[in-house]
Design an enzyme around this catalytic site. Structure first.
Site, mmCIF file in Angstrom:
data_model
loop_
_atom_site.group_PDB
_atom_site.id
_atom_site.type_symbol
_atom_site.label_atom_id
_atom_site.label_comp_id
_atom_site.label_asym_id
_atom_site.label_seq_id
_atom_site.Cartn_x
_atom_site.Cartn_y
_atom_site.Cartn_z
ATOM 1 N N GLU A 57 -109.738 -47.047 36.438
ATOM 2 C CA GLU A 57 -110.421 -47.571 35.246
ATOM 3 C C GLU A 57 -109.457 -47.676 34.068
ATOM 4 O O GLU A 57 -109.481 -48.653 33.325
ATOM 5 C CB GLU A 57 -111.620 -46.685 34.887
ATOM 6 C CG GLU A 57 -112.813 -46.844 35.826
ATOM 7 C CD GLU A 57 -112.629 -46.117 37.160
ATOM 8 O OE1 GLU A 57 -111.701 -45.285 37.268
ATOM 9 O OE2 GLU A 57 -113.410 -46.377 38.094
ATOM 10 N N HIS A 127 -124.628 -41.914 38.138
ATOM 11 C CA HIS A 127 -124.938 -43.343 38.244
ATOM 12 C C HIS A 127 -126.108 -43.697 37.338
ATOM 13 O O HIS A 127 -126.882 -44.598 37.637
ATOM 14 C CB HIS A 127 -125.266 -43.726 39.691
ATOM 15 C CG HIS A 127 -124.124 -43.537 40.638
ATOM 16 N ND1 HIS A 127 -123.833 -42.330 41.196
ATOM 17 C CD2 HIS A 127 -123.190 -44.406 41.092
ATOM 18 C CE1 HIS A 127 -122.765 -42.446 41.980
ATOM 19 N NE2 HIS A 127 -122.351 -43.696 41.932
#
Lengths: 322, 400
Positions: A57, A127
């Site tokens: 990321e 999530h």
């Protein structure tokens, strides 16, 4: 169209209109992203303009910053907003400050970061998070959250074309669940501008993203008891539309703000403080915040954790009876 | 660290006395370029000495020296095209000077005056120049490395045969950004040169506590990249290695890693004191390897430089730096409006309002904000009047 199709359509239009638009992220290429938001775009525009990156990321956003500084228009995907934190430095210290620190010699205004956020999908701790408030504390970014397919397409096109770095957070619970009419044509919706969804005189209900359909349900429940709700979608968290919100509160005298993220330091706190400053003498009741608990996001007790229509309905009634 | 302890050999051309390791070899550096490199090295050394002194006198808040690493920084910059992008860490002022950044431009940044391109927002030494293709320096370590990968990717798509060089220290190579950058660069095949200045120390941490392996160069193998280790105090070796790296990266779109073995002869910054973590003896060994002296010996052997040239140039550079510093110190600070400009392309309403509120406050107490007040048009006299008026006011007492 559902929301994923609307996002895919917006990306397609942006890539066709501007050859500088480049899409990348984990699994974004041939697979079209884990949610398929970038389906078929590699076939159509080639591997140079739509591609997989390694699992990094900070690398993705660092790369995107450099590409944007070079003059391209990168649209970088972070697969889940929960995994944006390795890229925090590149977003907060680099993207957000690029123009300011160089005195406008360089900027990364072409950058858009797309990321799915939020709960309601049995995703558990990692999530389901809604990290907008972390980024809202960072001048130089724009933060945009759509509530349905029509909004998603228009806001995403505007985000890609905006001359500032934009964090575009997509409510993943609604990716397939939210279906609606979406024009085929190229259109943009304004950033930094809230939308009044329904006018009312008794109380203002404010939220964004996936929370909007919950708020509308709560408003419908309240209407059955004769409470006339004004419902506002903030749409942009940063910069946010103070004028529209305050205008509404000056009229109704009451405000309930709702978001999925935890209460403490959540963006509702910022809104409440600003409204209190500007509308103090018009307030008929304390501003109420209906949010997630100050805990990590749970798995099994998700329904209990999330701010639902009943919790908002209760807050409305308490405000009215204050 | 010496070459004998390392498994990857060091590419060298020049001995310290200015003779070539292999006598009779051709040197690709021609006279005009060699003299320009040397002039830039001297300028950088003079700038470092003067600005460190200025910092010690309290005229400047902070400074970082390039001293000891001039051959690495300037030799590599000289091997590039002028419109290749340079994304440096912070002590690479020599590369910017090579590109033609003037002494005044350096000073304006360091004093954060109204002519600073960065509008007085960053600490001294955070230079940048769009015209000279030199990315504005960012303080957080190593963040420029993955950005260089992205920048180079854009250059590849543009197809104009340009590349990016990113320069960083061996300490920065410990950051995640470094690994992300090299991996992405090799996977996506970008024209980027990663130049590590292995200068022995990251502030006080010696390289022996920074990594366990044989320096930074071997990491290239893990990322399927070509690499070269070069004597960072040997300007000819650095120049030739970078020329070769540029050719590879531009012609094949493959990144190249260069590790330049050098030594940070000065302190990390003006806030650092190396006597706390390394010996005078160690520093003396490296002072004897001074890259500027080594090049001077070579230039003299070519008949391109003399004692008189050295003295005249040194005097002229010291004068130039001092005069420029005096000019920059006298210039006004950036206008108050620069507080809110460039956060976004245009200031949003809330920022405009915050500026208005601030101006209103300054109008009330101009003496407390002399820089802002003078940029709002207050005269020195008016500011002084305000000071006097408020001096008579005591907390808890009557306001006059």
């Amino acid at each position: 169209m559902n929301m994923l199709q609307a996002i895919n359509n917006a990306l397609d239009i942006a890539m066709a209109a501007n050859p500088q638009v480049v899409l990348f992220g984990e699994d974004v290429g041939v697979f079209g992203g884990v949610f398929r938001a970038t389906s078929h775009l590699q076939d159509k525009y080639g591997r140079d303009r739509c591609f997989n990156t390694p699992l990094t990321e900070q690398g993705i956003i660092g790369f995107a910053n450099g590409l944007a500084a070079q003059g391209s228009t990168p649209v970088a995907e972070i697969q889940f907003a929960d995994y944006i934190f390795p890229a925090f430095d590149q977003i907060v210290n680099e993207a957000a400050k690029f123009r300011y620190r160089s005195g406008d010699l360089f900027n990364v205004g072409g950058l858009t970061i797309r990321t799915p956020y939020g709960g309601g999908i049995a995703g558990g701790l990692y999530h389901s998070q809604s990290p907008e408030a972390y980024f809202a504390h960072t001048p130089g970014l724009k933060i945009v959250i759509p509530r349905n397919p029509h909004q998603a397409k228009g806001l995403l096109l505007a985000a890609i074309r905006d001359p500032n770095p934009v964090l575009f957070m997509e409510p993943k619970r609604l990716y397939r669940a939210s279906v609606g009419e979406v024009p085929e044509a190229d259109y943009e919706l304004p950033l930094g501008v809230a939308e009044v969804l329904s006018e009312g005189s008794d109380i203002t209900l404010l939220g964004w993203g996936a929370q909007m359909e919950i708020i509308e349900k709560a408003a419908a429940m309240a209407e059955r008891e004769g409470i006339d709700c004004e419902v506002i979608d903030l749409r942009s968290i940063l910069p946010w539309d103070i004028e529209t919100v305050c205008k509404s509160v000056l009229k109704t005298g009451r405000l309930v703000v709702s978001h999925e993220a935890p209460l403490t330091g959540g963006f509702a706190s910022e809104i409440a403080a600003t409204v209190q400053e500007r509308c103090f003498l018009y307030l008929e009741a304390p501003i109420r915040r209906v949010t997630g608990l100050d805990t990590p996001f749970p798995l099994v007790l998700e329904k209990e954790h999330l701010p639902d229509e009943l919790k908002i309905y209760e807050a409305i009634k308490q405000s009215l009876s204050y | 660290m010496t070459g004998d302890e390392l498994t990857i050999p060091i590419f060298k051309r020049l001995r310290q006395d200015g003779t070539l390791y292999r006598e009779g070899d051709d040197v690709s550096l021609e006279r005009v370029k060699a003299l320009k490199i040397y002039h830039t090295m001297l300028f950088t050394r003079v700038l470092d000495e003067r600005m460190l002194a200025a910092q010690r006198q309290g005229r400047l808040s902070f400074y970082m020296q390039c001293t000891g690493e001039e051959a690495t920084v300037i030799g590599s910059a000289a091997a590039l095209e002028d419109d290749d992008m340079i994304m440096a860490q912070y002590r690479e002022q020599g590369a910017l000077a090579w590109r033609g950044f003037s002494c005044d431009e350096f000073m304006n940044q360091m004093f954060g005056n109204e002519l600073d391109y960065g509008k007085g927002r960053q600490m001294p030494i955070h230079y940048g120049s769009r015209d000279l293709h030199y990315m504005t320096i960012s303080s957080p370590l190593a963040t420029q490395i993955p950005q260089a990968t992205g920048y180079a990717y854009g250059q590849k798509l543009a197809g104009k045969g340009r590349c990016t060089i990113t320069i960083f220290g061996e300490g920065a190579a410990s950051e995640g950004d470094f690994h992300a950058a090299l991996n992405m660069a090799s996977v996506h095949r970008v024209p980027c040169i990663f130049l590590c200045r292995n200068n022995g120390y990251a502030i006080s941490t010696p390289s022996s506590e920074q990594f366990a392996a044989d320096g930074i160069a071997p990491r290239a193998f893990g990322y399927h990249m070509q690499c070269i280790r070069v004597d960072g105090n040997d300007v000819i070796a650095v120049y030739e290695a970078t020329c070769a790296a540029r050719k590879i990266t531009v012609e094949t779109n493959q990144p190249v890693l260069i590790e330049a073995m050098t030594y940070r002869l000065a302190a990390h910054s003006s806030s650092d004191d190396p006597s706390g973590y390394r010996s005078k003896e160690e520093e003396a060994i490296w002072r004897d390897k001074d890259p500027i002296l080594r090049m001077r010996h070579w230039l003299e052997a070519q008949g391109w430089w003399s004692e008189e040239d050295e003295k005249a140039t040194g005097d002229q550079l010291r004068r130039e730096v001092l005069e420029s510093m005096k000019r920059a110190e006298k210039l006004a600070p950036p206008p108050l409006e620069s507080l809110i400009s460039d956060v976004y392309d245009t200031p949003p309403p809330l920022l405009q309002q915050q500026l208005e509120d601030l101006k209103q406050h300054i109008r009330k107490y101009p003496h407390a904000y002399p820089k802002g007040a003078s940029s709002m048009g207050f005269s020195a006299q008016e500011i002084e009047q305000s000071r006097k008026a408020h001096e008579q006011w005591q907390p808890g007492g009557e306001q006059s």
